[in-house]
Design a protein around this motif. Structure first.
Motif, PDB file in Angstrom:
ATOM      1  N   CYS A   8       0.861  -1.181   0.000  1.00  0.00           N
ATOM      2  CA  CYS A   8       0.000   0.000   0.000  1.00  0.00           C
ATOM      3  C   CYS A   8       0.897   1.229   0.000  1.00  0.00           C
ATOM      4  O   CYS A   8       2.057   1.168   0.401  1.00  0.00           O
ATOM      5  CB  CYS A   8      -0.977   0.021   1.175  1.00  0.00           C
ATOM      6  SG  CYS A   8      -0.252   0.459   2.767  1.00  0.00           S
ATOM      7  N   ASP A   9       0.356   2.344  -0.465  1.00  0.00           N
ATOM      8  CA  ASP A   9       1.099   3.600  -0.542  1.00  0.00           C
ATOM      9  C   ASP A   9       0.704   4.578   0.562  1.00  0.00           C
ATOM     10  O   ASP A   9       0.831   5.788   0.399  1.00  0.00           O
ATOM     11  CB  ASP A   9       0.882   4.248  -1.913  1.00  0.00           C
ATOM     12  CG  ASP A   9       1.597   3.507  -3.017  1.00  0.00           C
ATOM     13  OD1 ASP A   9       2.738   3.068  -2.792  1.00  0.00           O
ATOM     14  OD2 ASP A   9       1.016   3.366  -4.115  1.00  0.00           O
ATOM     15  N   ALA A  10       0.238   4.072   1.675  1.00  0.00           N
ATOM     16  CA  ALA A  10      -0.215   4.949   2.760  1.00  0.00           C
ATOM     17  C   ALA A  10       0.894   5.861   3.269  1.00  0.00           C
ATOM     18  O   ALA A  10       0.642   7.039   3.558  1.00  0.00           O
ATOM     19  CB  ALA A  10      -0.791   4.120   3.906  1.00  0.00           C
ATOM     20  N   LEU A  11       2.116   5.356   3.391  1.00  0.00           N
ATOM     21  CA  LEU A  11       3.209   6.185   3.914  1.00  0.00           C
ATOM     22  C   LEU A  11       3.497   7.351   2.985  1.00  0.00           C
ATOM     23  O   LEU A  11       3.674   8.492   3.425  1.00  0.00           O
ATOM     24  CB  LEU A  11       4.472   5.344   4.132  1.00  0.00           C
ATOM     25  CG  LEU A  11       4.320   4.142   5.056  1.00  0.00           C
ATOM     26  CD1 LEU A  11       5.633   3.368   5.135  1.00  0.00           C
ATOM     27  CD2 LEU A  11       3.858   4.574   6.433  1.00  0.00           C
ATOM     28  N   TYR A  12       3.551   7.072   1.695  1.00  0.00           N
ATOM     29  CA  TYR A  12       3.783   8.118   0.693  1.00  0.00           C
ATOM     30  C   TYR A  12       2.672   9.174   0.746  1.00  0.00           C
ATOM     31  O   TYR A  12       2.933  10.374   0.733  1.00  0.00           O
ATOM     32  CB  TYR A  12       3.860   7.475  -0.696  1.00  0.00           C
ATOM     33  CG  TYR A  12       3.846   8.452  -1.828  1.00  0.00           C
ATOM     34  CD1 TYR A  12       4.970   9.231  -2.107  1.00  0.00           C
ATOM     35  CD2 TYR A  12       2.724   8.602  -2.639  1.00  0.00           C
ATOM     36  CE1 TYR A  12       4.956  10.134  -3.163  1.00  0.00           C
ATOM     37  CE2 TYR A  12       2.710   9.490  -3.690  1.00  0.00           C
ATOM     38  CZ  TYR A  12       3.828  10.256  -3.951  1.00  0.00           C
ATOM     39  OH  TYR A  12       3.813  11.143  -4.992  1.00  0.00           O
ATOM     40  N   GLY A  45       1.546  -4.814   4.073  1.00  0.00           N
ATOM     41  CA  GLY A  45       2.833  -4.257   3.675  1.00  0.00           C
ATOM     42  C   GLY A  45       2.701  -2.768   3.437  1.00  0.00           C
ATOM     43  O   GLY A  45       1.757  -2.321   2.783  1.00  0.00           O
ATOM     44  N   PHE A  46       3.632  -2.009   3.982  1.00  0.00           N
ATOM     45  CA  PHE A  46       3.661  -0.556   3.824  1.00  0.00           C
ATOM     46  C   PHE A  46       4.912  -0.181   3.037  1.00  0.00           C
ATOM     47  O   PHE A  46       6.033  -0.309   3.537  1.00  0.00           O
ATOM     48  CB  PHE A  46       3.668   0.142   5.190  1.00  0.00           C
ATOM     49  CG  PHE A  46       2.348   0.044   5.897  1.00  0.00           C
ATOM     50  CD1 PHE A  46       1.406   1.052   5.782  1.00  0.00           C
ATOM     51  CD2 PHE A  46       2.045  -1.066   6.672  1.00  0.00           C
ATOM     52  CE1 PHE A  46       0.184   0.957   6.421  1.00  0.00           C
ATOM     53  CE2 PHE A  46       0.825  -1.172   7.322  1.00  0.00           C
ATOM     54  CZ  PHE A  46      -0.112  -0.158   7.206  1.00  0.00           C
ATOM     55  N   ALA A  47       4.702   0.280   1.802  1.00  0.00           N
ATOM     56  CA  ALA A  47       5.823   0.588   0.923  1.00  0.00           C
ATOM     57  C   ALA A  47       6.453   1.933   1.261  1.00  0.00           C
ATOM     58  O   ALA A  47       5.752   2.921   1.496  1.00  0.00           O
ATOM     59  CB  ALA A  47       5.354   0.612  -0.532  1.00  0.00           C
ATOM     60  N   ILE A  48       7.768   1.936   1.267  1.00  0.00           N
ATOM     61  CA  ILE A  48       8.520   3.183   1.244  1.00  0.00           C
ATOM     62  C   ILE A  48       8.698   3.484  -0.235  1.00  0.00           C
ATOM     63  O   ILE A  48       9.373   2.748  -0.957  1.00  0.00           O
ATOM     64  CB  ILE A  48       9.887   3.019   1.934  1.00  0.00           C
ATOM     65  CG1 ILE A  48       9.699   2.631   3.399  1.00  0.00           C
ATOM     66  CG2 ILE A  48      10.717   4.297   1.797  1.00  0.00           C
ATOM     67  CD1 ILE A  48      10.974   2.148   4.064  1.00  0.00           C
ATOM     68  N   GLN A  66       9.475   8.481   5.819  1.00  0.00           N
ATOM     69  CA  GLN A  66       8.385   7.504   5.711  1.00  0.00           C
ATOM     70  C   GLN A  66       8.509   6.415   6.770  1.00  0.00           C
ATOM     71  O   GLN A  66       7.497   5.955   7.302  1.00  0.00           O
ATOM     72  CB  GLN A  66       8.326   6.918   4.294  1.00  0.00           C
ATOM     73  CG  GLN A  66       7.800   7.931   3.296  1.00  0.00           C
ATOM     74  CD  GLN A  66       7.571   7.353   1.931  1.00  0.00           C
ATOM     75  OE1 GLN A  66       7.294   6.164   1.769  1.00  0.00           O
ATOM     76  NE2 GLN A  66       7.662   8.199   0.916  1.00  0.00           N
ATOM     77  N   VAL A  67       9.727   6.010   7.090  1.00  0.00           N
ATOM     78  CA  VAL A  67       9.917   5.052   8.193  1.00  0.00           C
ATOM     79  C   VAL A  67       9.385   5.664   9.484  1.00  0.00           C
ATOM     80  O   VAL A  67       8.687   5.001  10.264  1.00  0.00           O
ATOM     81  CB  VAL A  67      11.401   4.645   8.344  1.00  0.00           C
ATOM     82  CG1 VAL A  67      11.616   3.832   9.613  1.00  0.00           C
ATOM     83  CG2 VAL A  67      11.886   3.876   7.113  1.00  0.00           C
ATOM     84  N   ASN A  68       9.672   6.932   9.709  1.00  0.00           N
ATOM     85  CA  ASN A  68       9.199   7.609  10.926  1.00  0.00           C
ATOM     86  C   ASN A  68       7.686   7.758  10.932  1.00  0.00           C
ATOM     87  O   ASN A  68       7.047   7.624  11.983  1.00  0.00           O
ATOM     88  CB  ASN A  68       9.896   8.956  11.087  1.00  0.00           C
ATOM     89  CG  ASN A  68      11.355   8.798  11.446  1.00  0.00           C
ATOM     90  OD1 ASN A  68      11.761   7.805  12.036  1.00  0.00           O
ATOM     91  ND2 ASN A  68      12.168   9.757  11.061  1.00  0.00           N
ATOM     92  N   ILE A  69       7.085   8.028   9.777  1.00  0.00           N
ATOM     93  CA  ILE A  69       5.620   8.093   9.681  1.00  0.00           C
ATOM     94  C   ILE A  69       5.029   6.737  10.058  1.00  0.00           C
ATOM     95  O   ILE A  69       4.041   6.657  10.796  1.00  0.00           O
ATOM     96  CB  ILE A  69       5.181   8.523   8.262  1.00  0.00           C
ATOM     97  CG1 ILE A  69       5.496  10.013   8.049  1.00  0.00           C
ATOM     98  CG2 ILE A  69       3.700   8.228   8.022  1.00  0.00           C
ATOM     99  CD1 ILE A  69       5.370  10.475   6.612  1.00  0.00           C
TER     100      ILE A  69
END
Length: 151
Positions: A8-12, A45-48, A66-69
């Motif tokens: 998923c692109d949630a972090l982005y 899965g959370f994509a960077i 993005q890791v911090n988010i």
């Protein structure tokens, strides 16, 4: 049946939204906390992911953001979402928990610095895709006409 979704692109989107969205229930996110609960997820899965327009000198900083988010906005849900740092953690995963795994979509943020890859692995990245659409130091992406494959 519990579901596994590896991307998923949630972090982005949370990063691009600059505080406009919350992971709890933002409609703008394909994956949010409420949807994970509703879908009875086992693992998400959370994509960077970094847009190709991000200048090379800023890619590492944006990836770390993005890791911090992920740590600050995805994992804080009262212990329901658990950061899976080893695949074997899923063997006896509790029914009441949702696993979350970090992935890296294209190696652009690490460039030639393998210490950066080690840092991402230490942060819990369990899957690395060599490319997204464009070529990088590791391989050609699907949008490359030259078809050089691994470089």
């Amino acid at each position: 049946m519990r579901v596994i979704d590896t991307h998923c692109d949630a972090l982005y989107k949370l990063q691009a939204g600059k505080g406009k969205y919350t992971f709890q229930d933002a409609e703008e996110l394909d994956v949010n906390f409420e949807r994970l609960i509703e879908a009875k997820m086992l693992l998400q899965g959370f994509a960077i992911f970094l847009d190709e327009c991000v200048p090379v000198e800023h890619k590492w900083k944006k990836a770390v953001e993005q890791v911090n988010i992920f740590k600050q906005h995805v994992l804080h849900k009262g212990g329901v979402i658990h950061h899976v740092k080893k695949w074997r953690d899923l063997e006896n995963f509790p029914e009441e928990k949702i696993g979350a795994v970090l992935t890296l979509e294209g190696i652009e943020p690490i460039g030639r610095d393998l210490d950066k890859l080690t840092q991402l692995l230490d942060a819990g990245v369990l899957s690395v895709g060599l490319t997204w659409n464009n070529a990088n130091l590791a391989a050609d992406g699907i949008m490359e006409e030259r078809g050089a494959g691994l470089t």
